[in-house]
Design a protein around this motif. Structure first.
Motif, short mmCIF file in Angstrom:
data_model
loop_
_atom_site.label_atom_id
_atom_site.label_comp_id
_atom_site.label_asym_id
_atom_site.label_seq_id
_atom_site.Cartn_x
_atom_site.Cartn_y
_atom_site.Cartn_z
N ASP A 129 9.15 -1.79 -11.21
CA ASP A 129 10.03 -2.11 -10.10
C ASP A 129 9.65 -3.46 -9.50
O ASP A 129 8.47 -3.84 -9.47
CB ASP A 129 9.96 -1.04 -9.02
CG ASP A 129 10.43 0.32 -9.51
OD1 ASP A 129 11.40 0.34 -10.30
OD2 ASP A 129 9.83 1.34 -9.13
N ARG A 147 0.90 4.03 -2.98
CA ARG A 147 0.61 5.44 -2.72
C ARG A 147 1.69 6.34 -3.30
O ARG A 147 1.39 7.39 -3.89
CB ARG A 147 0.47 5.64 -1.21
CG ARG A 147 0.06 7.06 -0.80
CD ARG A 147 -0.32 7.14 0.66
NE ARG A 147 0.75 6.68 1.53
CZ ARG A 147 0.73 5.55 2.23
NH1 ARG A 147 -0.31 4.75 2.14
NH2 ARG A 147 1.75 5.22 3.02
N HIS A 148 2.94 5.94 -3.16
CA HIS A 148 4.04 6.74 -3.70
C HIS A 148 3.96 6.85 -5.22
O HIS A 148 4.38 7.86 -5.80
CB HIS A 148 5.39 6.14 -3.32
CG HIS A 148 5.80 6.43 -1.91
ND1 HIS A 148 5.75 7.68 -1.35
CD2 HIS A 148 6.26 5.60 -0.93
CE1 HIS A 148 6.16 7.64 -0.10
NE2 HIS A 148 6.48 6.38 0.19
N ARG A 149 3.41 5.83 -5.87
CA ARG A 149 3.35 5.83 -7.34
C ARG A 149 2.01 6.34 -7.86
O ARG A 149 1.82 6.44 -9.07
CB ARG A 149 3.60 4.40 -7.85
CG ARG A 149 5.04 3.96 -7.67
CD ARG A 149 5.21 2.46 -7.87
NE ARG A 149 6.63 2.07 -7.83
CZ ARG A 149 7.34 1.96 -6.71
NH1 ARG A 149 6.75 2.19 -5.55
NH2 ARG A 149 8.62 1.62 -6.77
N GLY A 150 1.07 6.61 -6.97
CA GLY A 150 -0.23 7.12 -7.39
C GLY A 150 -1.07 6.10 -8.14
O GLY A 150 -1.86 6.46 -9.02
N TYR A 203 4.87 -1.83 -10.08
CA TYR A 203 5.65 -2.34 -8.95
C TYR A 203 5.12 -3.74 -8.63
O TYR A 203 3.90 -3.96 -8.62
CB TYR A 203 5.46 -1.41 -7.75
CG TYR A 203 6.05 -1.90 -6.44
CD1 TYR A 203 7.38 -1.66 -6.11
CD2 TYR A 203 5.26 -2.58 -5.52
CE1 TYR A 203 7.91 -2.09 -4.90
CE2 TYR A 203 5.78 -3.02 -4.30
CZ TYR A 203 7.11 -2.77 -4.00
OH TYR A 203 7.62 -3.20 -2.81
N SER A 207 -3.37 -0.36 -5.05
CA SER A 207 -2.74 -1.61 -4.62
C SER A 207 -3.61 -2.76 -5.10
O SER A 207 -4.83 -2.69 -5.11
CB SER A 207 -2.62 -1.64 -3.10
OG SER A 207 -3.89 -1.51 -2.48
N LYS A 211 0.83 -1.21 0.00
CA LYS A 211 0.00 0.00 0.00
C LYS A 211 0.86 1.26 0.00
O LYS A 211 0.54 2.24 -0.69
CB LYS A 211 -0.93 0.01 1.21
CG LYS A 211 -2.05 -1.00 1.14
CD LYS A 211 -3.12 -0.71 2.18
CE LYS A 211 -2.56 -0.73 3.57
NZ LYS A 211 -3.56 -0.33 4.58
N ASN A 212 1.95 1.22 0.75
CA ASN A 212 2.85 2.38 0.79
C ASN A 212 3.49 2.63 -0.56
O ASN A 212 3.55 3.78 -1.05
CB ASN A 212 3.92 2.13 1.85
CG ASN A 212 4.79 3.35 2.08
OD1 ASN A 212 4.29 4.42 2.42
ND2 ASN A 212 6.10 3.19 1.91
N GLU A 213 3.95 1.57 -1.23
CA GLU A 213 4.56 1.71 -2.55
C GLU A 213 3.52 2.16 -3.59
O GLU A 213 3.84 2.94 -4.49
CB GLU A 213 5.20 0.38 -2.98
CG GLU A 213 6.36 -0.07 -2.10
CD GLU A 213 7.59 0.80 -2.27
OE1 GLU A 213 7.68 1.54 -3.27
OE2 GLU A 213 8.48 0.73 -1.39
#
Length: 324
Positions: free
Chosen positions: A153, A42-45, A123, A48, A38-40
């Motif tokens: 990624d 959010r960073h990529r917009g 990701y 999840s 979820k954090n990754e």
């Protein structure tokens, strides 16, 4: 959480941050992985996304080779798995049918057709033992190289431990098989529970003055079985204490309407008068299995069965009283 069967849906997001796995039980290791995902995302917009499978791949191969022992005991039904994924805040879940076509797909085809074209991954997060594709030929190194080529990624998450114990679905199954429900709750981060619609049974509980709430467990091989002290959620404002039988009910005859199916039969120690005689049917309830009393027993007749039920109720009341 949006749920999709397959990935050919116009409502499916055009890009995502993805993790892949069976997620049986959604234990604390899974939860840590989903928090990172979820954090990754959010960073990529991007949303999840979890990709999971039904049936479990090992179920498929067990049936294909006619070796039922190869199939893993099931911790959670698909309903409960999806509920827990949603509770973890996952945006979307893709449930793929694990069949011969999928099992024979080459790793590179999986990357290009499913991950890149089908899901638009930005990701991908996998576990430390992740393998994919026909004959499990795909590994992390192949996925990482594909990420470089296709512009996504790739990350790998190491094992998650609680008190020096690696948290895994296998560890949860093993603890459930021993009836160690407190250990199971520690591995899951919550009490083990089964949910579903209350269905009709033989109405034998009426004859015995021991009304039950029946839930079908939609897999032939549950990781736990036996008689349990439980709490029932969804019938009243407060959880209701009870005793439940998870299994095939060996004391019942083949005319049982649920004969041959794994059933969770729950008797509430104190039935709320406000529900009335038929108040449970059709409701969605969640039954938490708190403590195992004993394995399933086969009783010789209804009198012996009734005596056994009364003893289980007394033992459940004593166990609960010792913890209040």
């Amino acid at each position: 959480m949006q749920i999709f069967r397959g990935f050919h849906h116009p409502q499916l997001a055009s890009a995502c941050a993805l993790t892949i796995g069976n997620f049986d039980g959604v234990h604390r290791g899974h939860q840590a992985m989903l928090a990172l995902l979820k954090n990754e995302a959010r960073h990529r917009g991007v949303p999840s996304c979890v990709m999971t499978f039904e049936p479990h791949p090992r179920d498929f191969f067990a049936k294909q080779h006619q070796q039922p022992d190869l199939a893993p005991a099931r911790i959670a039904t698909l309903r409960d798995k999806l509920n827990e994924l949603a509770a973890c805040g996952v945006d979307q879940c893709v449930v793929l049918p694990f069949d011969q076509s999928f099992a024979s797909q080459e790793p590179q085809a999986f990357i290009e057709d499913v991950l890149v074209k089908g899901l638009g991954v930005k990701y991908v997060l996998v576990g430390d033992d992740f393998r994919f594709g026909a004959k499990r030929a795909g590994d992390y190194a192949m996925l990482d190289a594909a990420g470089t080529s296709h512009g996504f990624d790739v990350a790998r998450m190491n094992s998650y431990e609680v008190k020096n114990l690696r948290v895994s679905s296998s560890a949860v199954r093993e603890a459930m098989g021993r009836g160690a429900m407190q250990e199971v709750a520690q591995l899951l981060g919550r009490p083990y529970a089964i949910s579903g619609h209350v269905v009709h049974g033989r109405k034998l509980g009426r004859e015995l003055n021991c009304r039950t709430l029946n839930l079908r467990f939609s897999h032939w091989k549950p990781a736990a079985s036996g008689i349990f002290v439980v709490q029932v959620h969804g019938l009243a404002d407060q959880p209701l204490a009870g005793v439940a039988n998870l299994g095939i009910r060996p004391s019942l005859d083949p005319t049982d309407v649920n004969g041959g199916r794994v059933l969770l039969e729950t008797h509430c120690l104190d039935w709320p008068a406000s529900l009335g005689a038929e108040g449970g049917y059709g409701k969605i309830i969640r039954v938490e299995l708190l403590h195992k009393l004993h394995d399933e027993l086969k009783y010789d007749g209804l009198d012996a069965l009734m005596q056994g039920i009364h003893k289980d109720c007394d033992d459940a009341r004593a166990w609960l009283a010792a913890r209040i």
